[in-house]
Write a protein that holds these residues in place. Sequence first.
Motif, PDB file in Angstrom:
ATOM      1  N   ARG A  78       0.668  -1.114   0.097  1.00 15.31           N
ATOM      2  CA  ARG A  78       0.077   0.244   0.004  1.00 15.31           C
ATOM      3  C   ARG A  78       0.831   1.200  -0.063  1.00 15.31           C
ATOM      4  O   ARG A  78       0.308   2.396   0.294  1.00 15.31           O
ATOM      5  CB  ARG A  78      -1.051   0.018   1.144  1.00 15.31           C
ATOM      6  N   VAL A  79       2.151   1.290  -0.347  1.00 15.33           N
ATOM      7  CA  VAL A  79       3.110   2.311  -0.510  1.00 15.33           C
ATOM      8  C   VAL A  79       3.272   2.440  -1.992  1.00 15.33           C
ATOM      9  O   VAL A  79       3.627   1.565  -2.904  1.00 15.33           O
ATOM     10  CB  VAL A  79       4.281   2.061   0.456  1.00 15.33           C
ATOM     11  N   LEU A  80       3.570   3.810  -2.312  1.00 14.18           N
ATOM     12  CA  LEU A  80       3.645   4.108  -3.754  1.00 14.18           C
ATOM     13  C   LEU A  80       4.649   5.273  -3.688  1.00 14.18           C
ATOM     14  O   LEU A  80       4.821   6.187  -3.083  1.00 14.18           O
ATOM     15  CB  LEU A  80       2.342   4.722  -4.257  1.00 14.18           C
ATOM     16  N   PHE A  81       5.684   5.086  -4.746  1.00 18.79           N
ATOM     17  CA  PHE A  81       6.555   6.055  -5.124  1.00 18.79           C
ATOM     18  C   PHE A  81       5.890   7.364  -5.761  1.00 18.79           C
ATOM     19  O   PHE A  81       5.249   7.275  -6.639  1.00 18.79           O
ATOM     20  CB  PHE A  81       7.609   5.560  -6.163  1.00 18.79           C
ATOM     21  N   ALA A  82       6.535   8.533  -5.391  1.00 22.43           N
ATOM     22  CA  ALA A  82       5.984   9.701  -6.229  1.00 22.43           C
ATOM     23  C   ALA A  82       7.241  10.591  -5.687  1.00 22.43           C
ATOM     24  O   ALA A  82       7.776  10.574  -4.794  1.00 22.43           O
ATOM     25  CB  ALA A  82       4.604  10.155  -5.314  1.00 22.43           C
ATOM     26  N   VAL A  83       7.368  11.687  -6.531  1.00 23.53           N
ATOM     27  CA  VAL A  83       8.059  12.957  -6.298  1.00 23.53           C
ATOM     28  C   VAL A  83       7.347  14.149  -5.972  1.00 23.53           C
ATOM     29  O   VAL A  83       7.951  14.616  -4.685  1.00 23.53           O
ATOM     30  CB  VAL A  83       8.862  13.147  -7.660  1.00 23.53           C
ATOM     31  N   ASP A  84       6.492  14.563  -6.475  1.00 17.00           N
ATOM     32  CA  ASP A  84       5.649  15.918  -6.295  1.00 17.00           C
ATOM     33  C   ASP A  84       6.447  16.868  -7.214  1.00 17.00           C
ATOM     34  O   ASP A  84       6.489  18.066  -6.808  1.00 17.00           O
ATOM     35  CB  ASP A  84       5.692  16.402  -4.748  1.00 17.00           C
ATOM     36  N   TYR A  85       6.618  16.515  -8.445  1.00 13.29           N
ATOM     37  CA  TYR A  85       6.994  17.260  -9.421  1.00 13.29           C
ATOM     38  C   TYR A  85       6.287  18.532  -9.876  1.00 13.29           C
ATOM     39  O   TYR A  85       5.216  18.347  -9.771  1.00 13.29           O
ATOM     40  CB  TYR A  85       7.492  16.664 -10.775  1.00 13.29           C
ATOM     41  N   PRO A  86       6.694  19.577  -9.850  1.00 15.13           N
ATOM     42  CA  PRO A  86       8.008  20.045 -10.101  1.00 15.13           C
ATOM     43  C   PRO A  86       8.229  21.002  -8.650  1.00 15.13           C
ATOM     44  O   PRO A  86       9.368  21.568  -8.634  1.00 15.13           O
ATOM     45  CB  PRO A  86       7.977  21.196 -11.126  1.00 15.13           C
ATOM     46  N   TYR A  87       7.592  20.459  -7.565  1.00 16.51           N
ATOM     47  CA  TYR A  87       7.745  21.249  -6.238  1.00 16.51           C
ATOM     48  C   TYR A  87       9.043  20.458  -5.623  1.00 16.51           C
ATOM     49  O   TYR A  87       9.781  21.078  -4.823  1.00 16.51           O
ATOM     50  CB  TYR A  87       6.625  21.191  -5.423  1.00 16.51           C
ATOM     51  N   GLU A  88       9.263  19.124  -6.129  1.00 18.61           N
ATOM     52  CA  GLU A  88      10.414  18.548  -5.498  1.00 18.61           C
ATOM     53  C   GLU A  88      11.122  18.319  -6.745  1.00 18.61           C
ATOM     54  O   GLU A  88      10.638  17.984  -7.905  1.00 18.61           O
ATOM     55  CB  GLU A  88       9.819  17.300  -4.760  1.00 18.61           C
ATOM     56  N   ARG A  89      12.538  17.826  -6.334  1.00 24.56           N
ATOM     57  CA  ARG A  89      13.296  17.404  -7.573  1.00 24.56           C
ATOM     58  C   ARG A  89      13.203  16.054  -7.713  1.00 24.56           C
ATOM     59  O   ARG A  89      13.789  15.133  -6.528  1.00 24.56           O
ATOM     60  CB  ARG A  89      14.770  17.832  -7.194  1.00 24.56           C
TER      61      ARG A  89
END
Length: 327
Positions: free
Chosen positions: A281-292
């Motif tokens: 139940r865990v997923l990778f995410a960045v939060d582009y473009p607020y994060e690199r």
Amino acid sequence: MIGKIAVEEHFVSEATMAYLPPLGVTDAVQAHIDGGLVDVERHRLPEMDRNGIAMQLVSLTANGVQMEPDVARAVDLAKRANDELAERFLAKHPRRFACMATVALQDPAAAADELERAVKTLGFCGGLANGFSNLGDRNTGEYYDLPKFLPFWERVADLGTPFYLHPRAPLDSQQVIYEGHKELLGPAWAFGVETATHVLRLITSGLFDRFPNLQMVIGHLGEGLVPMMARAQRRFEYASFGKTLKKPLSQYLKDHFHISTSGNFHTPTLINVIAEMGADRVLFAVDYPYERSDEAAQWFDSCDIAEEDRRKIGRDNAVKLFSLAAS
Ligand code: GRE
Ligand code: ZN
């Protein structure tokens, strides 16, 4: 890890540029973010390539249509944003992008219809709202546990697509606790409190007893909810003010939510989220473009978790949850 899928990545539509929240960053950082939100080919795809990100799940950035108090205008903005997302991302790069529909919950029936159109006609893989919706004026907001939203949730459940609850800042009238502390009002703190409370409202309203197959996603390693769920459950059992739930309160987070790593690249917290929620139940995410993407990828690719969990979190869980065509 190559082939990662990042599930909370943003764009801005032409008509919603005016709805971006003030960030309080330098002009250079603001220009980088604005450029990143608009861009597809020049910066976004090369940044994905450099960091082993095969696919982004793209959604309209905060505050988006949720901030438009005029119902008809909000409904129109959502349609246009979804069409723009379909044209600029999905049609041109179908193997690199999947899309989350924006919906104007100012009109729950129209939101349900638009989500269905986006999923069935445009080929989107879910929906996303940036928190509560303004209604009538900028200082009136509605949270989605109210009975008027049940037909919308029924449609989400029928479509079988996940719904992402993304943060926004609290209503102006609710910001007393942040007075003199603008630095806490956005993503540093208030976003998480706002979203976590909204999630608890959904849970204690009985929404998930009504729709047992409804699946939600939240970001930022759980918006602070995960370490507080046991206490929330314990105190709810002492004093529920007449509310009844079929299951223990904390079970709803585990059964109805996936949690992404967006903007929270911290290993002890990730390990705790895996321990509480399970690696499925865990997923990778960045939060582009607020994060690199490079920071997110370097952290995720080397953080101290089992390789089997890295595969699941980095890619396989997203393929399954969003029914993505894995390439
Ligand atoms: C985010 O997605 O993290 C975000 C927004 C809008 C402003 C700041 C921010 O969507 O971090
Ligand atoms: Zn985000």
